[in-house]
Scaffold this active site. Structure first.
Site, PDB file in Angstrom:
ATOM      1  N   THR A  28     -36.283  25.530  35.498  1.00  0.00           N
ATOM      2  CA  THR A  28     -35.831  26.907  35.744  1.00  0.00           C
ATOM      3  C   THR A  28     -34.843  27.519  34.661  1.00  0.00           C
ATOM      4  OG1 THR A  28     -35.499  26.283  38.025  1.00  0.00           O
ATOM      5  CG2 THR A  28     -33.838  27.949  37.213  1.00  0.00           C
ATOM      6  N   ASP A  71     -43.031  23.457  35.346  1.00  0.00           N
ATOM      7  CA  ASP A  71     -41.875  23.352  36.376  1.00  0.00           C
ATOM      8  C   ASP A  71     -41.932  21.696  36.734  1.00  0.00           C
ATOM      9  OD1 ASP A  71     -41.011  22.692  39.110  1.00  0.00           O
ATOM     10  OD2 ASP A  71     -41.358  24.899  39.505  1.00  0.00           O
ATOM     11  N   SER A  72     -40.809  21.309  36.783  1.00  0.00           N
ATOM     12  CA  SER A  72     -40.692  19.687  36.862  1.00  0.00           C
ATOM     13  C   SER A  72     -41.248  18.978  37.899  1.00  0.00           C
ATOM     14  CB  SER A  72     -39.321  19.321  36.480  1.00  0.00           C
ATOM     15  OG  SER A  72     -38.639  19.346  37.907  1.00  0.00           O
ATOM     16  N   THR A 103     -34.814  20.592  37.296  1.00  0.00           N
ATOM     17  CA  THR A 103     -33.854  19.955  38.065  1.00  0.00           C
ATOM     18  C   THR A 103     -34.489  18.990  39.129  1.00  0.00           C
ATOM     19  OG1 THR A 103     -33.420  21.627  39.600  1.00  0.00           O
ATOM     20  CG2 THR A 103     -31.896  21.180  37.590  1.00  0.00           C
ATOM     21  N   GLN A 291     -31.989   4.833  53.011  1.00  0.00           N
ATOM     22  CA  GLN A 291     -32.042   6.284  53.239  1.00  0.00           C
ATOM     23  C   GLN A 291     -30.498   6.991  52.989  1.00  0.00           C
ATOM     24  OE1 GLN A 291     -33.591   7.247  56.846  1.00  0.00           O
ATOM     25  NE2 GLN A 291     -35.476   6.028  56.492  1.00  0.00           N
TER      26      GLN A 291
HETATM   27  N1  ASP Z   1     -38.670  23.849  40.403  1.00  0.00           N
HETATM   28  C1  ASP Z   1     -37.538  23.754  39.067  1.00  0.00           C
HETATM   29  C2  ASP Z   1     -38.043  22.561  38.160  1.00  0.00           C
HETATM   30  O1  ASP Z   1     -37.741  21.435  38.771  1.00  0.00           O
HETATM   31  C3  ASP Z   1     -36.077  23.651  39.568  1.00  0.00           C
HETATM   32  C4  ASP Z   1     -35.318  23.737  38.427  1.00  0.00           C
HETATM   33  O2  ASP Z   1     -35.582  23.577  37.256  1.00  0.00           O
HETATM   34  O3  ASP Z   1     -34.151  23.687  38.865  1.00  0.00           O
HETATM   35  O4  ASP Z   1     -38.781  22.683  37.416  1.00  0.00           O
END
Ligand code: ASP
Length: 355
Positions: A28, A71-72, A103, A291
């Site tokens: 992001t 995108d991760s 993230t 969990q």
């Molecule tokens: N979908 C994004 C990612 O992980 C979310 C982020 O970066 O906060 O690349």
């Protein structure tokens, strides 16, 4: 891979004292809305334009950017290999390393890197953002600028941070203890079973007694290899025999992270225990993690976990699921002897669980 390398011209003198290598993978942090309104990553050249503060730093700053910002959610273990290799290859040339990463899977990447980079004696800081850099309220700027400061922080001539960390929303966390716990506020990460390593306010206050210590004699080593023949099996009330059977009968399966209730409990129905026993007999390793986001697995505390222990399920103590699955992939991918894999799973490899 065709990485793009950008040397950022800062206002620093010809030979600045400190240097950082930024590895830009995407996330992001550097996203923008595309035509149909979804967020998609763009390339780092444009990101730099949006952080003019970078130019004012007294730093030698280099950016190595993934060929396509990602995108991760699309990060794979081959990317972990590549990131670790870039750090290893450039290790002596920089004081520290900052990885800009989405993230969503940051905690997995941080865990994987912590196992791959042996004898790390410099900071490797992952960071990212919840709001893209181009937006007024973005958290990207603060996250990156403080991560850069931490990546060059020294005490008595040595780096203060000597491990893989996540810096996000004013806190520095041990990477392989972290989990993404929120997707809609800035405080995205937490280490429920480990103290915060540093807090950023007017000053950055380090929690030295919980941080990896500097060992000037240790020489960096990189160990690479991940086995993908693993699965996370999360139990829930009324999970069906057919589902558990299908998962445990997966062709080539080598390891299972079994996400259990509370302190390591599962249903103790005969069909369930029989399937677990059969998998263990096929030499599939089963690693019990909780969990619950805080607390630990204590097999044998309840009747509903006693049998798991007797059958040979391994207890993961207070490890997170992210650290457990990457540890299992790493050990199965780098260690041929399965009984050694078992021994290493129940002990900390690099601070990811308590002794
Ligand atoms: N979908 C994004 C990612 O992980 C979310 C982020 O970066 O906060 O690349």
């Amino acid at each position: 891979m065709n990485y793009k390398i950008v040397n950022i011209r800062t206002s620093a003198k010809v030979d600045p004292k400190d240097s950082v290598l930024i590895i830009y993978t995407g996330g992001t942090f550097g996203m923008a809305f595309d035509k149909d309104g979804s967020l998609a990553p763009f390339n780092f050249g444009r990101v730099i334009e949006m952080i003019p503060e970078l130019k004012g730093l007294e730093l030698r700053l280099t950016v190595i950017s993934f060929p396509e910002a990602r995108d991760s959610a699309n990060i794979q273990h081959t990317d972990w290999d590549n990131i670790a290799y870039i750090i290893y290859e450039n290790y002596t040339q920089y004081d520290g390393f900052v990885i800009l990463h989405g993230t969503d899977t940051m905690a997995y990447t941080a865990s994987a890197l912590s196992y791959m980079l042996k004898n790390l004696n410099k900071p490797v800081i992952l960071t990212g953002a919840q709001i893209p850099i181009g937006y007024i309220r973005s958290d990207a700027r603060e996250n990156l600028l403080t991560a850069l400061e931490i990546a060059t922080a020294k005490q008595n001539g040595h780096p203060i941070v000597n491990e893989v960390c996540i810096y996000f929303n004013l806190v520095l966390l041990r990477g392989n203890r972290s989990s993404k716990i929120r997707s809609s506020t800035f405080a995205a990460f937490q280490t429920k079973n480990y103290p915060v390593l540093a807090e950023s306010g007017i000053n950055i206050e380090y929690n030295h007694s919980f941080m990896a210590t500097h060992n000037p004699d240790a020489k960096i080593k990189i160990v690479r290899g991940f086995d993908e023949n693993v699965v996370i099996l999360k139990v829930f009330p009324s999970i069906s025999e057919a589902v558990v059977k299908a998962i445990l009968n997966t062709k080539g399966l080598q390891g299972v992270v079994l996400e259990t209730f509370g302190s390591g409990n599962t249903m103790n129905f005969p069909w369930f225990l029989k399937l677990i026993e059969r998998a263990l007999k096929k030499d599939i390793i089963i690693y019990n993690v909780s969990q619950c986001s805080g607390g630990e697995v204590l097999q044998g505390r309840y009747e509903t976990s006693k049998r798991l222990k007797e059958l040979g399920v391994l207890g993961g103590g207070d490890i997170t699921t992210e650290a457990a699955i990457t540890k299992m992939m790493f050990l199965l991918g780098t260690e041929k002897n399965k009984s050694l894999v078992r021994k290493k799973l129940i002990k900390p490899l690099n601070g990811e669980m308590d002794e």
